[in-house]
Every structure is written in structure tokens, then in C-alpha cells.
Design a protein around this motif. Sequence first.
Motif: not given
Length: 360
Positions: A242-243, A245-246, A249-250, A254, A297
Motif C-alpha cells: 500500500d505504501v 502504490d501510494t 502515484k505522487e 513517480d 512512510r
Amino acid sequence: MPWPAALLPLAADVPDAPASVKEAQESVTEAASFIEQNWATWLGIGLRILLIVVIAAALRSVVRKALTKLINRMNTSAEAVEGTALGGLLVNAERRRQRSEAIGSVLRSVASFLILGTAALMVLAALKIDLAPLLASAGVAGVAIGFGARNLVTDFLSGVFMIMEDQYGVGDKIDAGVASGEVIEVGLRVTKLRGDNGEIWYVRNGEIKRIGNLSQGWATAMVDVQVKPTESLTRIREVVQDVADTLAKESPWDERLWGPVEVLGLDEVLLASMTVKVSAKTMPGKQFAVERELRWRIKEAFDSAGIRIIGGLPAGEDEEEPAADASAAVAPPSALANPVSPQSLATAPIPPPSGPRITK
């Protein structure tokens, strides 16, 4: 008015006019005859020297133009990969320009030296000058200079091959063994580096035995996460994913991430901890920033998920106080506690004698 006798010239001092004219005529005749006999040779030598100079100048101009076109072609040969992220890093325009200019300067200088040197020797030969002593002296001087300046020659040759092979360029971060840092200037003899603390290193090209270029291709960000051995590995993988994937996208992560963040698995299992290794492919030179962001994160995500990390506690939970040791208040055993032990008997007072006492 008669002249004084002292001012009249002597007979011996008066030149013989016919003899002087005859000698002058003979001198002029000999000079004309010498010129007539040798003018063809002089003209041939002059034309030969002029031809040598003209051919050398024309050949030098042609060779220099050919080398310039070749360098320009080398400079533009990598345009096929322009526009891609990897191609933009590997084929930097400023780096190509400096590399082509350095190679072109070296090749043009060598070509000019060979052509003009050969032309000079041919001119001396046309003038009937013996070149054997000159060449012998030049050979001896060259050997002496070679021995005296061998380090300079080594640095120069190493710089030429380094530039031709494109081992590194301006802006690259390299590890040259003797020093490491960012390349700020590349020369044929010395490479200038900017160290991590801001210092400038001047490294001779002949001293560089190995080079690690940290700015070409891609880099790898590696993060080791130490958790309690009782934690669920499946849950850890889900939280890290999850970390990742987040993060992907930022912005700007990216662009800095060139591949997915992967959980490689367990790297080490101990009685009190286990280490989970996380890896990601990044832009060159950006792996350390990605590692720091991933640690930040992952720590926040683990705290929110209640996953214990070695060296820290989840938010809102206190560590239980260890139970007090009941034996801490008990005195250690002693041999004096037993009244019949040899130690206790040795400490007992000596009884007084039971018979009569004799006094003075």
C-alpha cells in the motif's frame, strides 16, 4: 693656385683605372656565369619547397575538415535515443559536446603535428641539409623527455582513452578510488571532482585505476525493516505494498521510481527480530532520497497498523514493566550462618583458663 706638396697624392696611391675596370668586369662575369649555371637548380628547389608547403597546407585543411565532420557525426549519432528518460541521462547534450570537442582537439593537433613535421623534414631535405644528425639528436631528446615526463605522458594517454571510451562526463557522480564525488571538469591530464562535503579533488588521470560511475543506467534503493518475529508476514507485505502504490502515484516520486517497489522477502531471522528487505529501481543518484522517503512512510504505516518495529513502539501502547526479582532482597548465603562451620568456630572467642592463676 699651386697645391701644397703635402696635399698632393703619391704615385703609389693613385689606382690603376684600367686594372680596376678589368677586375670589376671579371667579377660581374663570374657572378653572371654562376647565376646562369645555378638558376635552374635554385628555381627547382624553390618550386619544390613551394609545392611541399602548398600540399602540406591543403592536406592539413582537408584532414581537419574531415575530422570535424567525423566528430560532428559522432556527436549526433545518439539522437535516436533522445526523448526517453534513460536516453536523456546517457546521452547528455553538454556531455556529448565536451567529449566531441576534446576528441576533435586531440585528433586535429596530432594530424597537424604529423603533416607539418613531415613537410618541414621534406623542406630541409630539398635544401640538401643532412637530416641524420638532426634525427639522431631528436631521437635522443625524445627518449630523455619520455623518461622525465612519463607521468605526464601516462596522464595524457589515460585522459585520451577515457574521453574516447566515454567512461564518465561532467555531471556524473563517480568513485575513482582515490576520491569520489561529482565530476565538474574533465581534462586530458586532470579530472576535477566535487566531493560530498564541498571539497574539490584534482585527480590525475594516470592515477585512476578503476572507475565506478554512479550516474549511468539506473540505481537501486534498498530498505531493511526490522520487526518483531511474532508479526504476520502477510500483513507486512500488504502494508508495504500500500505504501509503494501510494508513493508511485505522487510527485516527484513517480518520476524518480523506474520500477515497482518490491518486497524481496525475509533477509534475516533472529530470536528477537526479523528483517524484511524492500527494493526499488530508481533514477541514478536518487536512490538515497527514495530510501529515506520509504523508511518514513513505512514507519508511519506500521504505527497505524500496530506492527511492532525493533527499537520503537506503536502509538498509544506502553511497554509492560518487568516483574521485580524476589530474590533481590535475600542476602547471599554465608559460611558464618552455620555455627558449626570451621569459619564460625574460627571466629568464636577463646575461653579463659579454668585453673588457678599465678600472679607476682
